[in-house]
Design a protein around this motif. Structure first.
Motif, PDB file in Angstrom:
ATOM      1  N   ILE A  59       4.167  -3.962  -6.953  1.00  0.00           N
ATOM      2  CA  ILE A  59       3.937  -2.576  -7.362  1.00  0.00           C
ATOM      3  C   ILE A  59       4.629  -1.616  -6.402  1.00  0.00           C
ATOM      4  O   ILE A  59       5.212  -0.603  -6.814  1.00  0.00           O
ATOM      5  N   CYS A  60       4.583  -1.933  -5.102  1.00  0.00           N
ATOM      6  CA  CYS A  60       5.259  -1.101  -4.099  1.00  0.00           C
ATOM      7  C   CYS A  60       6.766  -1.093  -4.331  1.00  0.00           C
ATOM      8  O   CYS A  60       7.411  -0.034  -4.254  1.00  0.00           O
ATOM      9  N   CYS A  61       7.332  -2.252  -4.625  1.00  0.00           N
ATOM     10  CA  CYS A  61       8.775  -2.330  -4.881  1.00  0.00           C
ATOM     11  C   CYS A  61       9.148  -1.632  -6.179  1.00  0.00           C
ATOM     12  O   CYS A  61      10.234  -1.031  -6.279  1.00  0.00           O
ATOM     13  N   ALA A  63       7.593   1.020  -7.294  1.00  0.00           N
ATOM     14  CA  ALA A  63       7.563   2.443  -6.919  1.00  0.00           C
ATOM     15  C   ALA A  63       8.833   2.820  -6.157  1.00  0.00           C
ATOM     16  O   ALA A  63       9.407   3.899  -6.373  1.00  0.00           O
ATOM     17  N   LEU A  64       9.289   1.939  -5.274  1.00  0.00           N
ATOM     18  CA  LEU A  64      10.507   2.210  -4.517  1.00  0.00           C
ATOM     19  C   LEU A  64      11.722   2.253  -5.437  1.00  0.00           C
ATOM     20  O   LEU A  64      12.609   3.110  -5.282  1.00  0.00           O
ATOM     21  N   SER A  65      11.779   1.347  -6.405  1.00  0.00           N
ATOM     22  CA  SER A  65      12.879   1.348  -7.379  1.00  0.00           C
ATOM     23  C   SER A  65      12.872   2.628  -8.207  1.00  0.00           C
ATOM     24  O   SER A  65      13.924   3.258  -8.407  1.00  0.00           O
ATOM     25  N   ASP A  66      11.689   3.017  -8.688  1.00  0.00           N
ATOM     26  CA  ASP A  66      11.571   4.249  -9.470  1.00  0.00           C
ATOM     27  C   ASP A  66      11.946   5.464  -8.634  1.00  0.00           C
ATOM     28  O   ASP A  66      12.549   6.426  -9.126  1.00  0.00           O
ATOM     29  N   LEU A  67      11.573   5.424  -7.363  1.00  0.00           N
ATOM     30  CA  LEU A  67      11.930   6.507  -6.442  1.00  0.00           C
ATOM     31  C   LEU A  67      13.454   6.628  -6.331  1.00  0.00           C
ATOM     32  O   LEU A  67      14.011   7.728  -6.353  1.00  0.00           O
ATOM     33  N   LEU A  68      14.127   5.492  -6.216  1.00  0.00           N
ATOM     34  CA  LEU A  68      15.587   5.500  -6.104  1.00  0.00           C
ATOM     35  C   LEU A  68      16.249   5.937  -7.403  1.00  0.00           C
ATOM     36  O   LEU A  68      17.281   6.618  -7.380  1.00  0.00           O
ATOM     37  N   VAL A  69      15.667   5.550  -8.544  1.00  0.00           N
ATOM     38  CA  VAL A  69      16.210   5.970  -9.846  1.00  0.00           C
ATOM     39  C   VAL A  69      16.224   7.487  -9.942  1.00  0.00           C
ATOM     40  O   VAL A  69      17.255   8.113 -10.261  1.00  0.00           O
ATOM     41  N   SER A  70      15.080   8.105  -9.671  1.00  0.00           N
ATOM     42  CA  SER A  70      14.969   9.559  -9.795  1.00  0.00           C
ATOM     43  C   SER A  70      15.779  10.277  -8.717  1.00  0.00           C
ATOM     44  O   SER A  70      16.432  11.290  -8.987  1.00  0.00           O
ATOM     45  N   LEU A 114      13.449  -2.751 -13.697  1.00  0.00           N
ATOM     46  CA  LEU A 114      13.164  -3.641 -14.820  1.00  0.00           C
ATOM     47  C   LEU A 114      12.694  -5.003 -14.330  1.00  0.00           C
ATOM     48  O   LEU A 114      11.766  -5.602 -14.899  1.00  0.00           O
ATOM     49  N   CYS A 115      13.322  -5.507 -13.266  1.00  0.00           N
ATOM     50  CA  CYS A 115      12.941  -6.815 -12.723  1.00  0.00           C
ATOM     51  C   CYS A 115      11.509  -6.800 -12.196  1.00  0.00           C
ATOM     52  O   CYS A 115      10.737  -7.749 -12.424  1.00  0.00           O
ATOM     53  N   PHE A 116      11.129  -5.740 -11.492  1.00  0.00           N
ATOM     54  CA  PHE A 116       9.783  -5.685 -10.928  1.00  0.00           C
ATOM     55  C   PHE A 116       8.724  -5.456 -12.010  1.00  0.00           C
ATOM     56  O   PHE A 116       7.586  -5.911 -11.865  1.00  0.00           O
ATOM     57  N   LEU A 117       9.089  -4.781 -13.099  1.00  0.00           N
ATOM     58  CA  LEU A 117       8.166  -4.704 -14.242  1.00  0.00           C
ATOM     59  C   LEU A 117       7.911  -6.096 -14.804  1.00  0.00           C
ATOM     60  O   LEU A 117       6.767  -6.451 -15.137  1.00  0.00           O
ATOM     61  N   GLY A 118       8.977  -6.900 -14.890  1.00  0.00           N
ATOM     62  CA  GLY A 118       8.823  -8.283 -15.337  1.00  0.00           C
ATOM     63  C   GLY A 118       8.028  -9.111 -14.347  1.00  0.00           C
ATOM     64  O   GLY A 118       7.190  -9.940 -14.738  1.00  0.00           O
ATOM     65  N   ALA A 119       8.258  -8.907 -13.038  1.00  0.00           N
ATOM     66  CA  ALA A 119       7.530  -9.657 -12.008  1.00  0.00           C
ATOM     67  C   ALA A 119       6.042  -9.350 -12.041  1.00  0.00           C
ATOM     68  O   ALA A 119       5.199 -10.246 -11.880  1.00  0.00           O
ATOM     69  N   ILE A 147      11.116 -10.899  -3.976  1.00  0.00           N
ATOM     70  CA  ILE A 147      11.512  -9.497  -3.797  1.00  0.00           C
ATOM     71  C   ILE A 147      12.915  -9.398  -3.221  1.00  0.00           C
ATOM     72  O   ILE A 147      13.750  -8.607  -3.684  1.00  0.00           O
ATOM     73  N   VAL A 148      13.199 -10.206  -2.198  1.00  0.00           N
ATOM     74  CA  VAL A 148      14.540 -10.215  -1.596  1.00  0.00           C
ATOM     75  C   VAL A 148      15.583 -10.621  -2.632  1.00  0.00           C
ATOM     76  O   VAL A 148      16.671 -10.009  -2.720  1.00  0.00           O
ATOM     77  N   ALA A 149      15.267 -11.644  -3.422  1.00  0.00           N
ATOM     78  CA  ALA A 149      16.212 -12.112  -4.446  1.00  0.00           C
ATOM     79  C   ALA A 149      16.473 -11.027  -5.487  1.00  0.00           C
ATOM     80  O   ALA A 149      17.626 -10.823  -5.916  1.00  0.00           O
ATOM     81  N   ILE A 150      15.425 -10.313  -5.891  1.00  0.00           N
ATOM     82  CA  ILE A 150      15.585  -9.245  -6.890  1.00  0.00           C
ATOM     83  C   ILE A 150      16.466  -8.122  -6.347  1.00  0.00           C
ATOM     84  O   ILE A 150      17.389  -7.648  -7.028  1.00  0.00           O
ATOM     85  N   TRP A 151      16.214  -7.709  -5.098  1.00  0.00           N
ATOM     86  CA  TRP A 151      17.020  -6.621  -4.534  1.00  0.00           C
ATOM     87  C   TRP A 151      18.482  -7.041  -4.362  1.00  0.00           C
ATOM     88  O   TRP A 151      19.396  -6.261  -4.673  1.00  0.00           O
ATOM     89  N   MET A 152      18.705  -8.260  -3.891  1.00  0.00           N
ATOM     90  CA  MET A 152      20.087  -8.728  -3.701  1.00  0.00           C
ATOM     91  C   MET A 152      20.801  -8.849  -5.042  1.00  0.00           C
ATOM     92  O   MET A 152      21.964  -8.446  -5.171  1.00  0.00           O
ATOM     93  N   ALA A 153      20.116  -9.402  -6.039  1.00  0.00           N
ATOM     94  CA  ALA A 153      20.718  -9.536  -7.370  1.00  0.00           C
ATOM     95  C   ALA A 153      21.002  -8.170  -7.985  1.00  0.00           C
ATOM     96  O   ALA A 153      22.026  -7.972  -8.655  1.00  0.00           O
ATOM     97  N   SER A 154      20.106  -7.209  -7.748  1.00  0.00           N
ATOM     98  CA  SER A 154      20.290  -5.860  -8.291  1.00  0.00           C
ATOM     99  C   SER A 154      21.498  -5.183  -7.676  1.00  0.00           C
ATOM    100  O   SER A 154      22.302  -4.554  -8.377  1.00  0.00           O
ATOM    101  N   ILE A 155      21.645  -5.307  -6.360  1.00  0.00           N
ATOM    102  CA  ILE A 155      22.787  -4.684  -5.672  1.00  0.00           C
ATOM    103  C   ILE A 155      24.101  -5.326  -6.119  1.00  0.00           C
ATOM    104  O   ILE A 155      25.086  -4.633  -6.425  1.00  0.00           O
ATOM    105  N   LEU A 156      24.113  -6.664  -6.169  1.00  0.00           N
ATOM    106  CA  LEU A 156      25.330  -7.374  -6.567  1.00  0.00           C
ATOM    107  C   LEU A 156      25.713  -7.061  -8.011  1.00  0.00           C
ATOM    108  O   LEU A 156      26.879  -6.739  -8.305  1.00  0.00           O
ATOM    109  N   SER A 157      24.734  -7.129  -8.911  1.00  0.00           N
ATOM    110  CA  SER A 157      25.029  -6.893 -10.329  1.00  0.00           C
ATOM    111  C   SER A 157      25.454  -5.445 -10.579  1.00  0.00           C
ATOM    112  O   SER A 157      26.375  -5.193 -11.366  1.00  0.00           O
ATOM    113  N   SER A 158      24.802  -4.490  -9.896  1.00  0.00           N
ATOM    114  CA  SER A 158      25.165  -3.083 -10.096  1.00  0.00           C
ATOM    115  C   SER A 158      26.580  -2.808  -9.594  1.00  0.00           C
ATOM    116  O   SER A 158      27.330  -2.038 -10.209  1.00  0.00           O
ATOM    117  N   THR A 159      26.960  -3.441  -8.489  1.00  0.00           N
ATOM    118  CA  THR A 159      28.331  -3.287  -7.979  1.00  0.00           C
ATOM    119  C   THR A 159      29.346  -3.816  -8.982  1.00  0.00           C
ATOM    120  O   THR A 159      30.374  -3.174  -9.252  1.00  0.00           O
TER     121      THR A 159
END
Length: 299
Positions: A59-61, A63-70, A114-119, A147-159
């Motif tokens: 849930i914290c992650c 919130a952090l993702s949503d914070l970064l989106v906005s 989206l990943c953390f909603l699924g998690a 959590i580490v895997a989701i953040w790394m995958a998100s950064i790599l895929s977004s790039t």
């Protein structure tokens, strides 16, 4: 406060388009509300050690993702406003590089959200169907690795997505990813609702309760399920519909009408960032108490 404006625009060779104009002030206001709201969730979870469990880590992650989106969307809007009024004198190459960085941040935070909603859905599913083994299956170290895997995958895929944004395969991956998350959440939450209704019927038979009680429980469960999936689909669906139409009909006049409402779709995603804490975080009594302490201490 600025409000969205509806207007009709006619293409030279196409039909009239219904355009929803999102004022910059409203866009920035939504971003600020989301920023404050999600920041409070992150601070409350970080402050209370009782909330340092796998579920609250997800849930914290989120919130952090949503914070970064906005924040990324609000930052991009602010930069373009400053460039328009001439308050920011920056070479075009620097502006392009900055825009690419913000796009990577925006795309990465969307993917991670989206990943953390699924998690969270998977975590709740395991807590219901494997209740006795939950603490041995969902451990804090495993949650941290996820959590580490989701953040790394998100950064790599977004790039990769931003680098090859004009390739159809990239858009197909994004749309497929959204549909997969939607299907996953729908399947898990519907199965959880069915199990909860079955459990309620068993308790009702044990205590010989009346039929209206079962109906009331099912209605409450259906309302919760509708809220979870409805908010997810309504806030994220238009953006991915936009991407789908880019693949299917990039030159069609009717599709071009949808493309012109891109800012509305981004605003809906920011609205989702505002609603997520209400659904996933603020329903927790302990988190609300911690949040109250945080706010009282800040005064």
């Amino acid at each position: 406060m600025a409000t969205p404006q509806l207007r009709l625009a006619t293409n030279q060779t196409g039909p009239q388009c219904l355009l929803v104009s999102i004022p910059d002030g409203l866009f920035l206001g939504l971003g600020l509300v989301s920023l404050v709201e999600n920041m409070l969730v992150v601070v409350a979870i970080a402050k209370n050690r009782n909330l340092h469990s796998p579920m609250y880590c997800f849930i914290c992650c989120l919130a952090l993702s949503d914070l970064l989106v906005s924040t990324s969307n609000a930052l991009e809007t602010t930069i373009f406003l400053l460039l328009e009024v001439g308050a920011l004198a920056t070479p075009a190459t620097v502006v392009q590089q900055l825009d690419n960085v913000i796009d990577v941040l925006t795309c990465g935070s969307m993917v991670s959200s989206l990943c953390f909603l699924g998690a969270i859905a998977v975590d709740r599913y395991i807590s219901i169907f494997y209740a006795l083994r939950y603490h041995s299956i969902v451990t804090l170290p495993r949650a941290r690795w996820a959590i580490v895997a989701i953040w790394m995958a998100s950064i790599l895929s977004s790039t990769l997505f931003i680098t090859y944004y004009n390739h159809v395969a990239v858009l197909l991956c994004l749309v497929t990813f959204f549909l997969a998350m939607l299907a996953l959440m729908a399947a898990l939450y519907i199965h959880m609702l069915a199990r909860a209704c079955q459990h309620a019927r068993g308790i009702a038979r044990l205590h010989k309760r009346q039929r209206p009680v079962h109906q009331g429980f099912r209605l409450k469960g259906a309302a919760t399920l509708t809220t979870l999936l409805g908010v997810f689909f309504l806030c994220w669906g238009p953006f991915f519909l936009h991407l789908t139409l880019i693949i299917l009909c990039p030159q069609h006049p009717a599709c071009s009408c949808v493309f012109k409402n891109f800012n509305l779709f981004l605003a809906l995603i920011i609205c989702n960032s505002i609603v997520d804490p209400l659904i996933y975080a603020f329903r927790s009594r302990e988190l609300r108490l911690t949040l109250k302490e945080v706010l009282l201490c800040s005064w």
